[in-house]
Write a protein that holds these residues in place. Structure first.
Motif, PDB file in Angstrom:
ATOM      1  N   LYS A  46       0.770  -1.377  -0.224  1.00 16.94           N
ATOM      2  CA  LYS A  46       0.378   0.111  -0.232  1.00 16.94           C
ATOM      3  C   LYS A  46       0.680   1.040   0.128  1.00 16.94           C
ATOM      4  N   ASP A  47       0.468   2.418  -0.601  1.00 14.21           N
ATOM      5  CA  ASP A  47       0.942   3.526  -0.749  1.00 14.21           C
ATOM      6  C   ASP A  47       1.733   3.982   0.638  1.00 14.21           C
ATOM      7  N   TRP A  48       0.832   3.539   1.348  1.00  8.76           N
ATOM      8  CA  TRP A  48       1.475   4.777   2.342  1.00  8.76           C
ATOM      9  C   TRP A  48       2.843   4.210   3.069  1.00  8.76           C
ATOM     10  N   VAL A  49       2.699   2.692   2.846  1.00 10.86           N
ATOM     11  CA  VAL A  49       3.904   2.395   3.621  1.00 10.86           C
ATOM     12  C   VAL A  49       5.103   2.628   3.217  1.00 10.86           C
ATOM     13  N   VAL A  50       4.863   3.204   1.649  1.00 11.20           N
ATOM     14  CA  VAL A  50       6.556   3.545   1.743  1.00 11.20           C
ATOM     15  C   VAL A  50       6.588   4.804   1.741  1.00 11.20           C
ATOM     16  N   PHE A  66      19.360  21.077  -0.802  1.00 11.40           N
ATOM     17  CA  PHE A  66      19.130  19.729  -0.035  1.00 11.40           C
ATOM     18  C   PHE A  66      18.445  18.634  -0.755  1.00 11.40           C
ATOM     19  N   LEU A  67      17.674  18.461  -1.243  1.00 10.24           N
ATOM     20  CA  LEU A  67      16.909  17.740  -2.303  1.00 10.24           C
ATOM     21  C   LEU A  67      17.735  16.622  -2.303  1.00 10.24           C
ATOM     22  N   GLU A  68      18.534  16.589  -2.835  1.00  5.80           N
ATOM     23  CA  GLU A  68      19.547  15.202  -3.518  1.00  5.80           C
ATOM     24  C   GLU A  68      19.944  14.628  -1.949  1.00  5.80           C
ATOM     25  N   ASP A  69      19.917  15.007  -1.422  1.00  6.76           N
ATOM     26  CA  ASP A  69      20.769  14.970   0.629  1.00  6.76           C
ATOM     27  C   ASP A  69      18.329  14.038   0.481  1.00  6.76           C
ATOM     28  N   TYR A  70      17.942  14.501   0.744  1.00  8.96           N
ATOM     29  CA  TYR A  70      16.483  14.275   1.492  1.00  8.96           C
ATOM     30  C   TYR A  70      15.872  13.186   0.702  1.00  8.96           C
ATOM     31  N   VAL A  71      16.413  12.861  -1.209  1.00  8.93           N
ATOM     32  CA  VAL A  71      16.073  11.719  -1.858  1.00  8.93           C
ATOM     33  C   VAL A  71      17.213  10.353  -1.850  1.00  8.93           C
ATOM     34  N   ALA A  72      18.104  10.478  -1.840  1.00  6.09           N
ATOM     35  CA  ALA A  72      19.017   9.652  -1.605  1.00  6.09           C
ATOM     36  C   ALA A  72      18.750   8.596   0.253  1.00  6.09           C
ATOM     37  N   ARG A  73      18.069   9.364   1.283  1.00  4.04           N
ATOM     38  CA  ARG A  73      18.001   8.849   2.529  1.00  4.04           C
ATOM     39  C   ARG A  73      17.001   8.356   2.116  1.00  4.04           C
ATOM     40  N   SER A  74      15.883   8.723   1.345  1.00  2.27           N
ATOM     41  CA  SER A  74      14.296   8.654   1.062  1.00  2.27           C
ATOM     42  C   SER A  74      14.552   6.942   0.618  1.00  2.27           C
ATOM     43  N   TRP A 150      -0.942  -8.277   3.453  1.00  2.67           N
ATOM     44  CA  TRP A 150      -2.456  -7.488   3.517  1.00  2.67           C
ATOM     45  C   TRP A 150      -1.855  -6.525   2.927  1.00  2.67           C
ATOM     46  N   GLY A 151      -0.638  -5.760   2.501  1.00  2.00           N
ATOM     47  CA  GLY A 151       0.694  -5.209   1.466  1.00  2.00           C
ATOM     48  C   GLY A 151       0.887  -3.960   2.820  1.00  2.00           C
ATOM     49  N   ASN A 152       0.466  -4.510   4.110  1.00  2.00           N
ATOM     50  CA  ASN A 152       0.640  -3.505   5.255  1.00  2.00           C
ATOM     51  C   ASN A 152       2.040  -4.025   6.435  1.00  2.00           C
ATOM     52  N   ASN A 153       3.153  -4.640   5.414  1.00  2.00           N
ATOM     53  CA  ASN A 153       4.621  -4.573   5.658  1.00  2.00           C
ATOM     54  C   ASN A 153       3.988  -5.977   7.111  1.00  2.00           C
ATOM     55  N   GLU A 154       3.165  -6.981   7.169  1.00  2.00           N
ATOM     56  CA  GLU A 154       3.076  -7.621   8.418  1.00  2.00           C
ATOM     57  C   GLU A 154       4.014  -8.546   7.943  1.00  2.00           C
ATOM     58  N   ARG A 155       3.750  -9.458   9.059  1.00  2.00           N
ATOM     59  CA  ARG A 155       4.913 -10.024   9.375  1.00  2.00           C
ATOM     60  C   ARG A 155       4.691 -11.264   9.721  1.00  2.00           C
TER      61      ARG A 155
END
Length: 484
Positions: A46-50, A66-74, A150-155
């Motif tokens: 699901k989108d919210w997980v990402v 700072f945008l490039e650093d934000y993208v790399a960390r994401s 169910w797409g919520n990163n359950e384990r």
């Protein structure tokens, strides 16, 4: 179908905004506004997980520098979910607007297989048993691990085992079962029956004792916990549980170091008690499977009792610090500090803190002191400091295996590092089960060199040549990160 229409619509909008600018330079503003974040490839997740792992959200204003650093960390945060084989983030700029495209390739989420092996303490004992053809600790069974149900990163993990020891266990994690505040739910339980136990050590070497006619110990445990995500990198966990250990009367007839074994919290009888456990941690490592940048701080406490609800009471507190520093593109320095303190002296042997055997502290705690793999060291105060310098022979990269018929197995991360390291340890013990003084109240040192190979689905193999303060050396194998 609705999601595909959304994808096409946003791609069309991006082209509409950027088409007039092709062939001419557009001056970038000092600040940029995140106009849209578009996810591609998350068919189940699901989108919210990402989006919860991104360092920016739709509508945020960020300084352009700072945008490039934000993208790399994401990108690192999303990869650490362990849900994707590949994560790529593209940025489309139009003046002060930014359109973020996140390309994802999902993993295979259901694993299950039969298992066979030897139930040994570590790889050193395992290889020793193979070399001496000692297979009496043979076990067989199977497990199923289902991620992202169910797409919520359950384990969900279910494991069963027969042979030398019998066990049945399950563990379930449901992230964000309450959205505001962010709360994760975890619960599980296990049953275990063991014919043979590690009852202690003699001269630092493991001493197994057992029975052929009946189990030496039966264990029943259950727990439930919650985790609160304070911020993107900060967590607070709490867990309550109950444990029951039933021993055979023969347990108290064994001897260690010339005296009767002191294994449980009482001279005779069983152990049972509730526990409550807290853990606070800050985790800013880049890749959890093999960190090369960032730090992790973990502080935890575990409290057993009171005696009115069980057979004993004691506590355990600890702190773990790990720091990874990139020196150049290929060189990396890491160091870690680890201290665990037991509060009280009346506790079962297996609840102490250990070097060379897995403890019961919870969380990510490394119990290995390199060079001392042949030994088990137990105490009520355990301190370790570790230093490691690594060189990337092959920096971690993704290799595409087009000949593999299954898409989720075609991309394989691969990295090769060589390392040199020095570890220090110190142990004190004032517990009622302090029956072996070897290696206690003295500085322990281990050092050596190693080869680390990072591979498919976060797998790690460490091959290390280590030497300890006694001048003993050997080649040892490990499959987890030493400085977590």
């Amino acid at each position: 179908m609705r999601k595909h229409w959304k994808t096409c619509l946003w791609l069309a909008l991006i082209c509409w905004f950027t088409l007039p600018c092709w062939g001419q330079s557009t001056p970038e503003s000092e600040y940029v506004v995140i106009q849209e974040i578009l996810l591609l490839g998350n068919q189940k997740t699901k989108d919210w997980v990402v989006l919860d792992e991104m360092t920016f959200q739709k509508g945020d204003t960020i300084r352009s520098e700072f945008l490039e650093d934000y993208v790399a960390r994401s990108k690192q945060n999303v990869f650490n979910l362990q849900l994707f084989n590949e994560v790529e983030i593209q940025v489309q700029r139009q003046r002060n607007l930014a359109f973020i495209l996140v390309h994802l390739k999902e993993r295979w989420y259901v694993w299950g297989s039969p298992t066979i092996g030897l139930e040994e303490r570590n790889s050193f004992d395992f290889l020793g048993a193979l070399g001496s053809s000692d297979f009496h600790r043979f076990v067989y069974g199977g497990y199923v691990q289902w991620m992202n149900i169910w797409g919520n990163n359950e384990r969900l993990l279910v494991r069963g085992q027969l042979g030398f020891s019998k066990k049945l266990e399950f563990d379930f994690l449901r992230p964000t079962f309450i959205r505001t505040p962010r709360l994760d739910l975890r619960f599980g339980g296990s049953y275990r029956s063991e014919q043979e136990l590690i009852l202690g050590t003699e001269s630092g070497e493991v001493q197994w004792r057992g029975l052929e006619t009946e189990p030496l110990r039966r264990t029943l445990r259950g727990y439930v916990g919650i985790r609160h995500r304070i911020s993107l990198y900060q967590y607070l966990e709490a867990e309550i549980g109950y444990s029951s250990y039933r021993y055979s009367d023969s347990l108290y007839s064994f001897n260690l170091n010339g005296e009767r074994v002191n294994y449980s919290s009482r001279p005779t009888g069983n152990d049972r008690y509730p526990h409550i456990q807290f853990r606070y941690f800050v985790d800013k490592r880049d890749y959890k499977s093999y960190p090369l940048n960032g730090f992790k701080l973990q502080v935890f406490g575990k409290f057993i009792g009171p005696e009115s609800l069980g057979t004993t009471q004691f506590g355990k507190v600890g702190v773990v610090w790990a720091h990874h520093l990139p020196l150049t593109r290929r060189w990396n320095l890491a160091y870690g500090l680890h201290h665990i303190q037991v509060l009280g002296d009346t506790l079962p042997f297996f609840e102490k803190s250990f070097i060379g055997a897995r403890g019961r502290e919870g969380g990510e705690v490394s119990h290995t002191l390199r060079g001392y793999e042949p030994y088990v060291l137990d105490g009520t105060s355990v301190s370790m400091a570790k230093f490691e310098l690594k060189f990337a022979v092959m920096p971690i990269r993704t290799i595409h295996l087009g000949f593999v018929p299954f898409r989720r197995f075609q991309d394989m991360p691969l990295g090769v590092f060589i390392s040199t390291y020095t570890d220090f340890g110190y142990i004190r013990d004032w517990s009622s089960s302090n029956q072996d003084q070897t290696f206690k109240d003295q500085l322990l040192t281990g050092y050596g060199v190693g080869l680390n190979v990072i591979g498919f689905y976060d797998m790690l193999l460490r091959i290390e040549f280590s030497r300890n303060h006694l001048g003993q050396s050997g080649v040892y194998l490990h499959t987890t990160v030493q400085i977590k």
